[in-house]
Design an enzyme around this catalytic site. Structure first.
Site: not given
Length: 341
Positions: A124, A182-184, A232, A314
């Site tokens: 990780h 920054d995204m899951a 999506k 951000g």
């Protein structure tokens, strides 16, 4: 301690960094590696992304103790072309491996315009925004993809198959902070479930499902997360898994060792960084000036009802970071107590 009585403690950036580093140094982790891991975790807590911050320290320590993370890995770099580098992380800290990988991609981009760095035998690596900031500080555009163990149900499925599989972008500006996305690819990162569990809170019903595939507001009953945007998000998550997993020689989907599974096993994670040097595509001044103009025009848009202003990706996290550097970082006292123990 009853979860309902857990209070937040305010800690400075410097103190939190030292507490995390010392906890790792106690396990004989090399100082350089301990400092890098601390950098990444504090970065996340400053930005309010507590799912990837100090809350992870105890897990990393446990993995070190059980051998799932090597204290002294032999990290090697293979430059397969002038643009592409492969990094074998030898099962060390993902943060250290990812930093070396993005630095190699940046170096490659400086020479050829496009640099790619991929890593395998990793673990990780924390918030991808940290590595995107490294790219933008070098005047480069960064793209990052990383996969995680199976905890997200594909669209239409009851059971988990994919990970939260984050994707990130970083774009430098001239007189403004970099644009960082920054995204899951799930509705939320699994770490956010852990944070709410730590605080004893309920969660929104669209975050996860229980063992029967039904939405649940109890973080203790979450068996699988849901992809953002239905089909999506599912499709993007699948592509992230292919590019950061199969392409680089790592595991994929349910074949990835779970983060909270057998702590003696290596996780076999992969990551990919793609870095672009804008000066190879035209005038650097033109690029940076227009990014600033983009900032100006986005900020000048009339806010919709319920909004006070329009921000770029951000910006909320950057504003929070600036405030917390000044005022301190709020964290549950259970985490601070562990770090001080």
């Amino acid at each position: 301690m009853n979860q309902s009585t857990i209070q937040d403690v305010i800690v400075s950036k410097e103190e939190l960094h030292a507490l995390i580093a010392n906890k790792l140094l106690e396990q004989n982790v090399p100082d350089e590696h301990a400092q890098i891991v601390s950098d990444v975790l504090v970065h996340a807590d400053l930005r309010g992304v507590h799912s990837h911050g100090a809350i992870r320290t105890e897990h990393y320590v446990n993995r070190i103790k059980h051998g799932g993370i090597k204290k002294n890995p032999n990290i090697t770099v293979e430059n397969v072309s002038s643009s592409v580098s492969k990094i074998d992380g030898d099962h060390g800290f993902g943060h250290v491996i990812a930093k070396k990988t993005i630095e190699q991609a940046i170096e490659n981009a400086s020479k050829t315009g496009v640099g790619v760095g991929v890593a395998f035998n990793s673990s990780h690596c924390g918030a991808l925004s940290y590595y995107m900031e490294l790219a933008t500080k070098a005047g480069k555009i960064g793209i990052a993809m990383a996969h995680t163990d199976s905890f997200v149900a594909p669209f239409g499925a009851k059971d988990a198959f994919l990970g939260t599989n984050p994707i990130a972008f970083g774009v430098p500006a001239k007189n403004n902070p970099p644009i960082i996305l920054d995204m899951a690819t799930s509705n939320v990162a699994m770490g956010k479930i852990l944070v709410e569990k730590e605080r004893g809170n309920k969660i929104p019903l669209n975050w996860g499902v229980d063992v029967d595939g039904n939405p649940t507001d109890d973080p203790n009953k979450v068996e699988a997360l849901l992809p953002f945007g239905g089909p999506k998000g599912y499709g993007i998550s699948l592509m992230v898994d292919i590019l950061s997993g199969i392409l680089v020689g790592a595991a994929f989907g349910p074949h990835i060792e779970p983060m909270y599974g057998d702590l003696t096993k290596h996780r076999e994670l992969g990551i990919i960084f793609i870095v672009l040097d804008p000066k190879f595509f035209g005038s650097m001044d033109y690029f940076l000036n227009n990014i600033d103009q983009l900032y100006k025009e986005i900020h000048s848009l009339e806010p919709a009802p319920g909004f006070s202003n329009v921000l770029l990706p951000g910006e909320p996290e950057n504003n929070k970071s600036t405030q917390r550097i000044k005022d301190g970082i709020p964290l549950p006292e259970t985490i601070i107590n562990y770090l001080k123990s």
